[in-house]
Structure formats: C-alpha cells, structure tokens
Design a protein around this motif. Structure first.
Motif, PDB file in Angstrom:
ATOM      1  N   ALA A 237     -22.917  37.734  50.904  1.00  0.00           N
ATOM      2  CA  ALA A 237     -22.808  36.274  50.850  1.00  0.00           C
ATOM      3  C   ALA A 237     -22.752  35.636  52.235  1.00  0.00           C
ATOM      4  N   PHE A 238     -23.696  35.986  53.080  1.00  0.00           N
ATOM      5  CA  PHE A 238     -23.760  35.340  54.388  1.00  0.00           C
ATOM      6  C   PHE A 238     -24.134  33.870  54.209  1.00  0.00           C
ATOM      7  N   PRO A 239     -23.523  32.980  54.984  1.00  0.00           N
ATOM      8  CA  PRO A 239     -23.829  31.559  54.858  1.00  0.00           C
ATOM      9  C   PRO A 239     -25.092  31.164  55.621  1.00  0.00           C
TER      10      PRO A 239
ATOM     11  N   MET B 140     -57.491  51.088  55.688  1.00  0.00           N
ATOM     12  CA  MET B 140     -57.509  51.913  56.895  1.00  0.00           C
ATOM     13  C   MET B 140     -56.515  53.067  56.841  1.00  0.00           C
ATOM     14  N   LEU B 141     -55.588  53.024  55.893  1.00  0.00           N
ATOM     15  CA  LEU B 141     -54.540  54.036  55.849  1.00  0.00           C
ATOM     16  C   LEU B 141     -55.050  55.362  55.307  1.00  0.00           C
ATOM     17  N   ASN B 142     -54.687  56.436  55.990  1.00  0.00           N
ATOM     18  CA  ASN B 142     -55.001  57.770  55.516  1.00  0.00           C
ATOM     19  C   ASN B 142     -54.214  58.076  54.249  1.00  0.00           C
ATOM     20  N   ARG B 143     -54.681  59.020  53.482  1.00  0.00           N
ATOM     21  CA  ARG B 143     -53.871  59.515  52.369  1.00  0.00           C
ATOM     22  C   ARG B 143     -52.593  60.100  52.980  1.00  0.00           C
ATOM     23  N   ASP B 144     -51.466  59.900  52.331  1.00  0.00           N
ATOM     24  CA  ASP B 144     -50.143  60.196  52.885  1.00  0.00           C
ATOM     25  C   ASP B 144     -49.749  59.188  53.951  1.00  0.00           C
ATOM     26  N   GLY B 145     -50.504  58.081  54.039  1.00  0.00           N
ATOM     27  CA  GLY B 145     -50.111  57.015  54.937  1.00  0.00           C
ATOM     28  C   GLY B 145     -48.832  56.355  54.447  1.00  0.00           C
ATOM     29  N   HIS B 146     -48.267  55.508  55.300  1.00  0.00           N
ATOM     30  CA  HIS B 146     -46.947  54.964  54.993  1.00  0.00           C
ATOM     31  C   HIS B 146     -46.863  53.504  55.427  1.00  0.00           C
ATOM     32  N   ILE B 147     -46.377  52.661  54.526  1.00  0.00           N
ATOM     33  CA  ILE B 147     -46.067  51.268  54.834  1.00  0.00           C
ATOM     34  C   ILE B 147     -44.554  51.124  54.801  1.00  0.00           C
ATOM     35  N   ILE B 148     -43.973  50.645  55.888  1.00  0.00           N
ATOM     36  CA  ILE B 148     -42.517  50.478  55.970  1.00  0.00           C
ATOM     37  C   ILE B 148     -42.214  49.008  56.216  1.00  0.00           C
ATOM     38  N   ASN B 149     -41.456  48.413  55.306  1.00  0.00           N
ATOM     39  CA  ASN B 149     -41.085  47.004  55.400  1.00  0.00           C
ATOM     40  C   ASN B 149     -39.610  46.887  55.782  1.00  0.00           C
ATOM     41  N   LEU B 150     -39.328  46.032  56.751  1.00  0.00           N
ATOM     42  CA  LEU B 150     -37.959  45.876  57.225  1.00  0.00           C
ATOM     43  C   LEU B 150     -37.278  44.720  56.508  1.00  0.00           C
ATOM     44  N   SER B 151     -36.231  45.054  55.759  1.00  0.00           N
ATOM     45  CA  SER B 151     -35.441  44.054  55.055  1.00  0.00           C
ATOM     46  C   SER B 151     -34.070  43.934  55.718  1.00  0.00           C
ATOM     47  N   SER B 152     -33.142  43.290  55.027  1.00  0.00           N
ATOM     48  CA  SER B 152     -31.855  42.968  55.628  1.00  0.00           C
ATOM     49  C   SER B 152     -30.727  43.145  54.624  1.00  0.00           C
ATOM     50  N   GLU B 153     -29.568  43.586  55.143  1.00  0.00           N
ATOM     51  CA  GLU B 153     -28.396  43.715  54.289  1.00  0.00           C
ATOM     52  C   GLU B 153     -27.970  42.375  53.703  1.00  0.00           C
ATOM     53  N   SER B 154     -28.449  41.282  54.266  1.00  0.00           N
ATOM     54  CA  SER B 154     -28.044  39.955  53.801  1.00  0.00           C
ATOM     55  C   SER B 154     -28.523  39.651  52.386  1.00  0.00           C
ATOM     56  N   VAL B 155     -29.473  40.443  51.860  1.00  0.00           N
ATOM     57  CA  VAL B 155     -29.956  40.162  50.506  1.00  0.00           C
ATOM     58  C   VAL B 155     -28.869  40.406  49.461  1.00  0.00           C
TER      59      VAL B 155
END
Length: 246
Positions: A140-142, A122-137
């Motif tokens: 050393a968060f417990p 369904m995405l147009n050309r120049d479409g964009h997928i944005i995934n939200l990650s975390s600084e925890s990667v």
C-alpha cells in the motif's frame, strides 16, 4: 560456446547499465537501448568490445521498430530481452498532468509490449524475455496508483505471453523487485513530492527509512541465474526484497 546476445532497455544508467556491464564482463554481447543515443553510447564505449548502443524511445512504435531493425543488422538472432526501462514518480492522480499519465503508461506498459513484439521474431528457441516489475503492486505505497497499475499490467502481460510463446520455446519471466540503488544514484524525485510521499507512507504504517535498499550489482545475480536456466526449467515470477544486512 559463444556468449548470449542480450538486449536491455533503459541501459543508460541504473540497473540497466549495471546489467550490461556485468554481462559484457562475463563474455556476453549486450545491446543497450536508450532514448538518448549519446548516453547509451557513453555506456557502451565504457564497456568496449561486446557492447552496441542503439537509440530507442520505447514509447514510440516507430522508434522501437527502427531500433530492432538496427539490432538485426548486427545480430539477426538474439537470446534475451530485458524490459528494464521505466518511469517512477509518485503523484496523486487528481493532480497528474496529461504528460505524467501518458508518459508512465507508455513507458512502463506499452514500451515493454512494443519491444517484445519486435523481439519475438528475433529470439532464438530457449530465448528469454524478462520484465521488471515492482514490489509496490502488492503493497500500500501512497501516491503510486498509476505506477502500481502499470506494473500490475506488465505482470499480467508476462503471465499470458508465456502461454502464447510456449510453442516457440521462448520463456517469459517477471522479476518483482524491491528498491535498488548504486554508488552514483542521485534522487530524481522532486523534494516536495518526496516529502509528501514519505509523510503519507508513515500514515499507512510504512517506515520507508527503515527498509533495506539493494545494490544494483547485487541484484544482477538474479538475472544471471535466470539467463542460465537449463532448457527444461521455467521460472514465471521471481520476487525479491531488499534487506538490511546484519
């Protein structure tokens, strides 16, 4: 020029809701996905014209397929998918229930993959997928082993998906975010689990109380910038940290 059509998962509250409110206010069309139709519909009704609420449990392949089929009835083509829905709950793996393990794996990793699969045609050309990650990667968060692993997997997914979709002209960006909150944020963590989390963090030299927390509204500027990139520019990863203002 017509506005963009932006699909946002986990849009019933938090960052997802704030993104939907901002983009709609700037003339974009937003599609709000959430497990509870009543909750996303309430957000969409508050936004008014330019907002569509669709029920979607990102952990269910059938629910995701049905949701994107419903989107296609209104918007056969879309410009962006923001994979925002996630579960954040600290726990020790040895103490985790089956529901905790599967819920986090399915929501944080399988969910974005399932939504992306349905969005690609369904995405147009120049479409964009944005995934939200975390600084925890990378910190050393417990008590976050599984959360960190799902977000690290999501980052790897985005890196290689970019190559897979290059011939379609679809961009893929990972946003590695620091802690965020809004004016109506209510802690969802069990008080006992929160206490253990902070105590173990202190043992690792992490003073969580001294770390800054960004406001949802402030961080939406990053997503606005990404959606406004010129066609000859690609950003694979954006990292931002919260700071304590002077």
């Amino acid at each position: 020029m017509p506005g963009k059509i932006i699909v946002i998962t986990g849009a019933n509250g938090g960052l997802g809701r704030t993104l939907a409110q901002r983009f709609a206010g700037e003339g974009e069309t937003v599609v709000l996905l959430g497990r509870s139709l009543a909750k996303v519909k309430a957000v969409a009704d508050g936004i008014g014209a330019g907002a569509l609420a669709v029920e979607c449990d990102v952990t269910s392949p059938d629910s995701v397929r049905a949701a994107f089929a419903a989107i296609a009835e209104h918007h056969p083509r879309i410009d962006a998918l923001i994979n925002n829905a996630a579960v954040f709950k600290p726990f020790l793996l040895e103490e985790a229930t089956d529901e905790q393990i599967l819920g986090m794996l399915l929501t944080n990793l399988a969910g974005p993959i399932l939504c992306t699969r349905s969005a690609i045609p369904m995405l147009n050309r120049d479409g964009h997928i944005i995934n939200l990650s975390s600084e925890s990667v990378e910190e050393a968060f417990p008590h976050l082993t599984l959360y960190q692993s799902t977000k690290a997997g999501l980052e790897t997914f985005g890196t290689h998906l970019q190559h897979e979709l290059a011939n379609k002209g679809i961009r893929v960006t990972t946003v590695r975010a620091g802690p965020m909150m809004g004016p109506d944020t209510v802690p969802e963590m069990d008080p006992m689990a929160m206490g253990r989390f902070f105590e173990e963090a202190a043992k690792r030299g992490l003073d969580l109380m001294a770390r800054g927390v960004s406001q949802y509204q402030s961080t939406t500027q990053i997503f606005r910038m990404l959606l406004d990139l010129p066609p000859d520019v690609n950003v694979g990863v954006v990292r931002f940290r919260s700071r304590v203002p002077d």
